[in-house]
Design a protein around this motif. Structure first.
Motif, PDB file in Angstrom:
ATOM      1  N   LYS A   1     171.686  58.481  56.587  1.00 12.54           N
ATOM      2  CA  LYS A   1     172.809  58.469  57.518  1.00 12.54           C
ATOM      3  C   LYS A   1     173.621  59.755  57.326  1.00 12.54           C
ATOM      4  CE  LYS A   1     172.008  54.335  59.143  1.00 12.54           C
ATOM      5  NZ  LYS A   1     172.907  53.216  58.832  1.00 12.54           N
ATOM      6  N   VAL A   2     174.250  60.198  58.412  1.00 13.48           N
ATOM      7  CA  VAL A   2     175.124  61.367  58.345  1.00 13.48           C
ATOM      8  C   VAL A   2     176.419  61.059  59.096  1.00 13.48           C
ATOM      9  CG1 VAL A   2     173.165  62.964  58.230  1.00 13.48           C
ATOM     10  CG2 VAL A   2     174.219  62.483  60.433  1.00 13.48           C
ATOM     11  N   LYS A   3     177.451  61.826  58.785  1.00 13.76           N
ATOM     12  CA  LYS A   3     178.713  61.756  59.514  1.00 13.76           C
ATOM     13  C   LYS A   3     179.043  63.137  60.063  1.00 13.76           C
ATOM     14  CE  LYS A   3     180.841  57.852  57.063  1.00 13.76           C
ATOM     15  NZ  LYS A   3     181.998  57.409  56.246  1.00 13.76           N
ATOM     16  N   MET A   4     179.640  63.165  61.266  1.00  9.83           N
ATOM     17  CA  MET A   4     179.987  64.429  61.921  1.00  9.83           C
ATOM     18  C   MET A   4     181.449  64.404  62.352  1.00  9.83           C
ATOM     19  SD  MET A   4     176.867  65.042  64.567  1.00  9.83           S
ATOM     20  CE  MET A   4     175.149  64.836  64.101  1.00  9.83           C
ATOM     21  N   ASP A   5     182.023  65.603  62.513  1.00 11.78           N
ATOM     22  CA  ASP A   5     183.345  65.692  63.131  1.00 11.78           C
ATOM     23  C   ASP A   5     183.171  65.851  64.638  1.00 11.78           C
ATOM     24  OD1 ASP A   5     182.696  68.362  63.650  1.00 11.78           O
ATOM     25  OD2 ASP A   5     183.917  69.157  62.021  1.00 11.78           O
ATOM     26  N   ASP A   6     184.276  66.030  65.358  1.00  5.54           N
ATOM     27  CA  ASP A   6     184.234  66.072  66.823  1.00  5.54           C
ATOM     28  C   ASP A   6     183.482  67.289  67.351  1.00  5.54           C
ATOM     29  OD1 ASP A   6     185.650  63.736  66.903  1.00  5.54           O
ATOM     30  OD2 ASP A   6     187.609  64.719  67.109  1.00  5.54           O
ATOM     31  N   ASP A   7     183.355  68.330  66.535  1.00  8.51           N
ATOM     32  CA  ASP A   7     182.656  69.542  66.960  1.00  8.51           C
ATOM     33  C   ASP A   7     181.168  69.487  66.654  1.00  8.51           C
ATOM     34  OD1 ASP A   7     182.606  72.171  68.065  1.00  8.51           O
ATOM     35  OD2 ASP A   7     182.479  72.985  66.026  1.00  8.51           O
TER      36      ASP A   7
ATOM     37  N   ASP B   1     173.059  60.716  50.198  1.00  7.73           N
ATOM     38  CA  ASP B   1     172.228  61.313  49.160  1.00  7.73           C
ATOM     39  C   ASP B   1     170.813  60.763  49.231  1.00  7.73           C
ATOM     40  OD1 ASP B   1     171.408  62.721  46.902  1.00  7.73           O
ATOM     41  OD2 ASP B   1     172.007  61.104  45.553  1.00  7.73           O
ATOM     42  N   HIS B   2     170.699  59.458  49.473  1.00  7.35           N
ATOM     43  CA  HIS B   2     169.370  58.872  49.669  1.00  7.35           C
ATOM     44  C   HIS B   2     169.513  57.803  50.744  1.00  7.35           C
ATOM     45  CE1 HIS B   2     165.269  59.041  48.433  1.00  7.35           C
ATOM     46  NE2 HIS B   2     165.188  57.760  48.149  1.00  7.35           N
ATOM     47  N   TYR B   3     169.088  56.590  50.485  1.00  3.87           N
ATOM     48  CA  TYR B   3     169.190  55.539  51.494  1.00  3.87           C
ATOM     49  C   TYR B   3     170.141  54.467  50.984  1.00  3.87           C
ATOM     50  CZ  TYR B   3     164.991  58.026  52.798  1.00  3.87           C
ATOM     51  OH  TYR B   3     164.102  59.016  53.109  1.00  3.87           O
ATOM     52  N   GLY B   4     171.423  54.670  51.215  1.00  9.32           N
ATOM     53  CA  GLY B   4     172.447  53.774  50.700  1.00  9.32           C
ATOM     54  C   GLY B   4     173.143  53.013  51.798  1.00  9.32           C
ATOM     55  N   ARG B   5     174.466  52.848  51.672  1.00 10.53           N
ATOM     56  CA  ARG B   5     175.219  51.985  52.585  1.00 10.53           C
ATOM     57  C   ARG B   5     176.267  52.745  53.386  1.00 10.53           C
ATOM     58  NH1 ARG B   5     176.265  46.442  49.038  1.00 10.53           N
ATOM     59  NH2 ARG B   5     174.053  46.018  48.559  1.00 10.53           N
ATOM     60  N   MET B   6     176.066  54.015  53.646  1.00 14.82           N
ATOM     61  CA  MET B   6     177.016  54.767  54.450  1.00 14.82           C
ATOM     62  C   MET B   6     177.169  54.117  55.822  1.00 14.82           C
ATOM     63  SD  MET B   6     176.892  58.750  55.723  1.00 14.82           S
ATOM     64  CE  MET B   6     177.154  59.463  54.097  1.00 14.82           C
ATOM     65  N   GLN B   7     178.396  53.944  56.253  1.00 19.78           N
ATOM     66  CA  GLN B   7     178.665  53.337  57.549  1.00 19.78           C
ATOM     67  C   GLN B   7     178.649  54.413  58.631  1.00 19.78           C
ATOM     68  OE1 GLN B   7     178.960  49.926  57.982  1.00 19.78           O
ATOM     69  NE2 GLN B   7     178.311  49.993  55.836  1.00 19.78           N
ATOM     70  N   SER B   8     177.524  54.523  59.294  1.00 14.70           N
ATOM     71  CA  SER B   8     177.372  55.494  60.380  1.00 14.70           C
ATOM     72  C   SER B   8     176.218  55.065  61.257  1.00 14.70           C
ATOM     73  CB  SER B   8     177.114  56.905  59.820  1.00 14.70           C
ATOM     74  OG  SER B   8     176.835  57.814  60.875  1.00 14.70           O
ATOM     75  N   ARG B   9     176.336  55.315  62.558  1.00 12.33           N
ATOM     76  CA  ARG B   9     175.247  55.011  63.487  1.00 12.33           C
ATOM     77  C   ARG B   9     174.363  56.230  63.717  1.00 12.33           C
ATOM     78  NH1 ARG B   9     177.812  52.133  68.645  1.00 12.33           N
ATOM     79  NH2 ARG B   9     175.589  51.997  69.164  1.00 12.33           N
TER      80      ARG B   9
END
Length: 370
Positions: A164-170, A178-186
């Motif tokens: 999973k990754v997170k992005m800003d508005d830009d 880091d691997h396959y964890g529990r990050m909250q992102s679609r």
């Protein structure tokens, strides 16, 4: 492609939970969709995008990979203006082989240093999609990015495992799992990275000098605040195939005409190693519905909602439902196969009853006699 780009298919330490399907082959060469291998999709995407110099960094169990890729002619990668390079580990020392991908890139640094191409596209083999890299490179240049990561926003849960990754508005990436964890992102990374070749070589050398040897975890993740890392949002079909459940469901999804058309014909065709087989033969007793049947099959029984690879023989009275039967499978008379995956050369004797379930399909390994 107007850009000067080289391709790298990185098979080093790919996540692999396909159990017996990868017992004797690497993930890249797992059969898929009645006649393809998983690696065909990223290779075809590169070639269709005008990338005509591609290196495949092999790791383990790559005999079938060598057989499948050959000279690269099936992907038009065997003429003077192009090339397919299969690069196995430079040593047979088990400790050296177990090191990260940056170490193996360094061992084959001459491949990169001798090239005059400006950019490098690094992919994995288990992302089943049909992607044009041209717009990705354009996006990379417009943003002035150091690294661009191809990403996908999922409207429903991914079947396989992906970061999973997170992005800003830009569109700048602010966090990478880091691997396959529990990050909250679609938003998930498709494990496709675009950067200048010189930057890759710099990351390889500086990371190894610091005792770090993994591309994502060390070279990219640890520099997320220092480098301009952007995410390119891919809107086409994607299936992440690195678990047994995702393998089964991804194959079954091909029975939907909309998925079949989008994956295999938009924006371009998917190529694979050609094999000369006669057309499938259907006898008067055969009944087939909503299935993919490859060349060379002989159908005397019933096939429903299933995928049959080349040369499968379904004998009289046999019934196959919701299953995948790979090359040269032989299903005996009056047998029932349901919710199952049969690897190559599996022989099912007469009057056998084999049943899995939709969430836990039965799996038979290569050359098994049941």
């Amino acid at each position: 492609m107007k850009h000067r780009v080289m391709g790298v298919v990185n098979l080093i330490h790919e996540t692999d939970e396909l159990e017996r399907l990868t017992e004797s082959r690497c993930l890249a060469t797992v059969p898929f969709g009645a006649r393809y291998r998983l690696i065909d999709f990223v290779l075809s995407s590169m070639v269709n995008s005008g990338i005509n110099k591609v290196a495949v960094f092999a790791h383990t169990k790559f005999r079938s990979l060598m057989d499948h890729l050959g000279s690269g002619s099936h992907w038009d990668l065997s003429n003077r203006q192009s090339g397919l390079f299969l690069l196995p580990p430079a040593t047979d020392d088990i400790q050296e082989i177990s090191r990260g991908d940056l170490y193996h890139f360094y061992q084959h640094r001459d491949y990169f240093n001798r090239s005059t191409l400006e950019y490098v596209v690094i992919t994995r083999s288990h992302m089943v999609c049909n992607l044009d890299f041209g717009p990705v490179i354009d996006f990379h240049e417009e943003k002035g990015a150091d690294i661009t990561v191809v990403c996908k926003e999922q409207t429903e849960a991914l079947l396989g495992k992906a970061r999973k990754v997170k992005m800003d508005d830009d569109g700048r990436i602010t966090a990478i799992q880091d691997h396959y964890g529990r990050m909250q992102s679609r938003i998930s990374s498709m494990e496709m990275y675009i950067m200048k070749k010189d930057l890759l070589m710099e990351l390889v050398e500086t990371s190894l000098a610091q005792g770090q040897d993994h591309l994502v975890r060390h070279a990219i993740f640890s520099r997320i605040d220092k480098l301009q890392i952007y995410g390119y949002m891919y809107e086409g079909y994607l299936s992440v195939v690195n678990t047994l459940a995702s393998y089964y469901e991804s194959n079954m999804s091909l029975l939907r005409p909309d998925v079949w058309r989008e994956l295999f014909f938009q924006p371009n065709s998917v190529f694979t190693k050609g094999k000369d087989e006669p057309p499938a033969r259907y006898t008067a007793s055969s009944k087939v519905s909503n299935s993919l049947i490859a060349n060379g099959c002989r159908i005397e029984g019933t096939v429903e909602n299933s995928i049959l690879f080349r040369g499968v023989h379904v004998r009289k009275g046999a019934v196959i439902r919701n299953s995948i039967v790979m090359q040269n499978g032989d299903v005996g008379e009056n047998s029932l196969i349901q919710y199952s995956i049969l690897d190559k050369d599996v022989h099912v004797q007469n009057e056998r009853d084999i049943r899995g379930s939709s969430d836990s399909p039965f799996l038979a390994g290569k050359r098994k006699i049941i």
